[in-house]
Motif scaffolding. Structure first.
Motif, PDB file in Angstrom:
ATOM      1  N   VAL A   4       0.760  -1.169   0.051  1.00 48.06           N
ATOM      2  CA  VAL A   4      -0.094  -0.067  -0.065  1.00 48.06           C
ATOM      3  C   VAL A   4       0.905   1.339  -0.074  1.00 48.06           C
ATOM      4  CG1 VAL A   4      -1.729   1.440   1.279  1.00 48.06           C
ATOM      5  CG2 VAL A   4      -1.700  -1.124   1.130  1.00 48.06           C
ATOM      6  N   LEU A   6       0.393   5.184   0.866  1.00 46.19           N
ATOM      7  CA  LEU A   6      -0.466   5.922   1.711  1.00 46.19           C
ATOM      8  C   LEU A   6       0.029   7.612   1.457  1.00 46.19           C
ATOM      9  CD1 LEU A   6      -2.394   6.499   4.287  1.00 46.19           C
ATOM     10  CD2 LEU A   6      -0.431   6.035   5.844  1.00 46.19           C
ATOM     11  N   ARG A  14      -1.696  10.536   8.633  1.00 48.95           N
ATOM     12  CA  ARG A  14      -0.836   9.106   7.987  1.00 48.95           C
ATOM     13  C   ARG A  14      -0.546   8.445   8.942  1.00 48.95           C
ATOM     14  NH1 ARG A  14       2.130  13.158   5.444  1.00 48.95           N
ATOM     15  NH2 ARG A  14       4.144  12.697   6.701  1.00 48.95           N
ATOM     16  N   ALA A  18      -1.610   4.565   9.070  1.00 51.25           N
ATOM     17  CA  ALA A  18      -0.916   3.494   9.106  1.00 51.25           C
ATOM     18  C   ALA A  18      -0.883   2.410  10.108  1.00 51.25           C
ATOM     19  CB  ALA A  18       0.880   4.216   9.052  1.00 51.25           C
ATOM     20  N   VAL A  29       2.520  -1.164   4.114  1.00 51.92           N
ATOM     21  CA  VAL A  29       2.747   0.450   3.837  1.00 51.92           C
ATOM     22  C   VAL A  29       4.268   0.385   3.233  1.00 51.92           C
ATOM     23  CG1 VAL A  29       2.589   2.736   4.180  1.00 51.92           C
ATOM     24  CG2 VAL A  29       0.997   1.200   5.383  1.00 51.92           C
ATOM     25  N   GLN A  32       5.003   6.553   1.976  1.00 55.91           N
ATOM     26  CA  GLN A  32       3.998   7.466   2.155  1.00 55.91           C
ATOM     27  C   GLN A  32       4.373   8.735   1.600  1.00 55.91           C
ATOM     28  OE1 GLN A  32       3.100   7.784   6.540  1.00 55.91           O
ATOM     29  NE2 GLN A  32       3.991   5.530   6.995  1.00 55.91           N
TER      30      GLN A  32
END
Length: 215
Positions: A4, A6, A14, A18, A29, A32
């Motif tokens: 993923v 983010l 965030r 997360a 994740v 970011q």
């Protein structure tokens, strides 16, 4: 493992998202981002299974970013996040290629369910968003139930079967299992259905299925 990306411009938000994702051992994740432009660059670099995008962001907002990510990394499914659900934003996100829409104020379980659905190739809308979209947006975009039924009438019987299962939120693998065909065949049917219905993604096709009474 579901990979993923983010994206949110607020560090605390965030971190919270997360943390929710980290609770699922099958979700990772991988990157970011703090704005839409960074999200596009990281999506190209990491090619995640799912990109979570906030709508309101600096530099490049989520609505513009989803279109760029969908075009540059078609294998990445985009799930939009926002604190409110304006009909025009929902429609714009879906037009850009988003496959799901969640409210930040929703249940954390919806976030996990949405990520899993998008990673499986399905679509996902938070229940409150789905209700509003079906009741309000569809009438303007698809000219009502009559047009939806006419569009569905132009499909083959098998395509209508696939559309009904797609409308129920099932991913390609589950549709293939239920119809006793290989997943590649389902992908061919879905491509044909989108073209015949003149829609751009699975969410819009699912709306047509609802409006036409297939579910």
């Amino acid at each position: 493992m579901i990979r993923v990306l983010l994206t949110d411009d607020e560090p605390l938000t965030r971190a919270g998202i997360a943390a929710v994702l980290a609770a699922d051992p099958e979700i990772e994740v991988v990157a970011q981002a703090a704005n839409g432009r960074e999200a596009v660059e990281l999506a190209v670099a990491h090619r995640p299974d799912v990109a979570l995008l906030d709508i309101v962001m600096p530099v490049l907002d989520g609505l513009a970013a989803v279109a760029e990510i969908t075009r540059a990394v078609p294998g990445t499914g985009v799930l939009m996040l926002t604190t409110f659900s304006a009909d025009e934003q929902i429609a714009a996100a879906l037009d850009g290629g988003a496959r799901g829409f969640l409210l930040k104020t929703g249940d954390p379980r919806e976030l996990l369910a949405g990520v899993r659905a998008i990673a499986d190739g399905a679509a996902y809308l938070a229940p409150t968003v789905a209700h509003r979209l079906i009741q309000q947006v569809t009438g303007d975009r698809l000219a009502g139930a009559a047009r939806a039924r006419a569009a569905v009438d132009g499909l083959t019987p098998r395509e209508r079967e696939v559309l009904a299962l797609l409308g129920a939120g099932l991913p390609n693998a589950e549709i293939a299992r239920r119809l006793h065909v290989v997943e590649g065949t389902v992908k061919v049917f879905v491509t044909s259905i989108l073209r015949r219905l003149e829609v751009t993604n699975r969410v819009q096709a699912a709306i047509v299925a609802h409006e036409a009474g297939l579910l």
